[in-house]
Motif scaffolding. Structure first.
Motif, PDB file in Angstrom:
ATOM      1  N   LEU A  82      39.613  41.947  35.335  1.00 34.36           N
ATOM      2  CA  LEU A  82      40.626  41.126  34.670  1.00 34.36           C
ATOM      3  C   LEU A  82      41.253  40.127  35.637  1.00 34.36           C
ATOM      4  N   GLN A  83      41.444  40.537  36.889  1.00 30.63           N
ATOM      5  CA  GLN A  83      41.975  39.617  37.895  1.00 30.63           C
ATOM      6  C   GLN A  83      41.024  38.448  38.111  1.00 30.63           C
ATOM      7  N   ASN A  84      39.726  38.738  38.187  1.00 28.00           N
ATOM      8  CA  ASN A  84      38.736  37.677  38.358  1.00 28.00           C
ATOM      9  C   ASN A  84      38.694  36.752  37.147  1.00 28.00           C
ATOM     10  N   ILE A  85      38.840  37.329  35.965  1.00 31.05           N
ATOM     11  CA  ILE A  85      38.865  36.516  34.751  1.00 31.05           C
ATOM     12  C   ILE A  85      40.035  35.547  34.786  1.00 31.05           C
ATOM     13  N   ASN A  86      41.199  36.040  35.209  1.00 35.46           N
ATOM     14  CA  ASN A  86      42.379  35.178  35.273  1.00 35.46           C
ATOM     15  C   ASN A  86      42.192  34.040  36.270  1.00 35.46           C
TER      16      ASN A  86
END
Length: 234
Positions: free
Chosen positions: A30-34
């Motif tokens: 999710l951090q990478n997606i953001n």
């Protein structure tokens, strides 16, 4: 019988460790997606990435539900009641759903008194509401609105969208008090929400979940249609 109970406890420990490890991986995802979303901006690719984030959040919630429901079967569902700021809880929910809401052009608004506190298990209630909010965003047309009020010594948290509302069979299931987990993701989510609400009990009064469909416009300008979920905590 004792052996079976110990085996169940051991499996719960293994399951908890596995869920924790998978949650860490999902958090990194999710951090990478953001980070990637900031580069894509409001583009078709950005909206597709928002859908990927939505599914990742659903998976994260599902893992927590799996562990919590397993523990509940053995009367070991941990509900830790501590005083929490409701406005901070709402702020976290908005931030967690901001990317999906922006990419799908849905307004996510809140109405809560600053400084309002209540005794609850912050982790479990956050997971419950996060699941409700992200699904409301998915089915909304333009708006999702969260409110928190205190009535008759009960905290009422509502999540309302301007979509088509809850199907009649889902409303009937909740009215009967027995969500059908065999009906798929919706049934499991409602079953989980109900168990978490009921686990919040004080002074011999347990929490509850109610579903309804809007029949009139509210004070915040929400239209006459859409689904309303109300979480009631004593």
């Amino acid at each position: 019988m004792l052996k079976d109970h110990n085996q169940a406890a051991d499996f719960a420990t293994i399951l908890g460790a596995a869920v924790h490890d998978m949650k860490n991986s999902l958090w990194l995802l999710l951090q990478n997606i953001n980070e990637v979303s900031e580069e894509l901006g409001d583009t078709p690719a950005g909206r597709s990435l928002a859908d990927i984030q939505y599914e990742a959040q659903r998976l994260n919630t599902g893992l927590i539900q799996l562990l919590s429901l397993y523990r509940n079967e053995y009367d070991a569902l941990p509900v830790s009641l501590e005083e929490q700021f409701v406005d901070e809880l709402f702020d976290d929910l908005v931030e967690d759903s901001r990317f999906y809401a922006q990419r799908h052009r849905v307004e996510l608004s809140i109405d809560v008194e600053s400084g309002l506190t209540w005794f609850m298990d912050r982790t479990l209630i956050n997971v419950l509401l996060q699941d409700v909010v992200i699904n409301a965003l998915r089915y909304a047309n333009q708006r999702v609105h969260l409110t928190a009020t205190v009535e008759d010594n009960q905290l009422l948290i509502t999540v309302r969208d301007d979509g088509d509302g809850y199907p009649d069979d889902v409303l009937a299931q909740m009215a009967s008090g027995e969500p059908d987990i065999r009906s798929g993701r919706t049934g499991l989510g409602l079953y989980f929400a109900q168990r978490i609400a009921q686990g919040h009990a004080r002074h011999n009064v347990a929490g509850s979940i109610q579903l309804s469909n809007a029949s009139q416009q509210d004070d915040n300008g929400m239209p006459e249609h859409g689904g309303i979920l109300t979480l009631q905590l004593p």
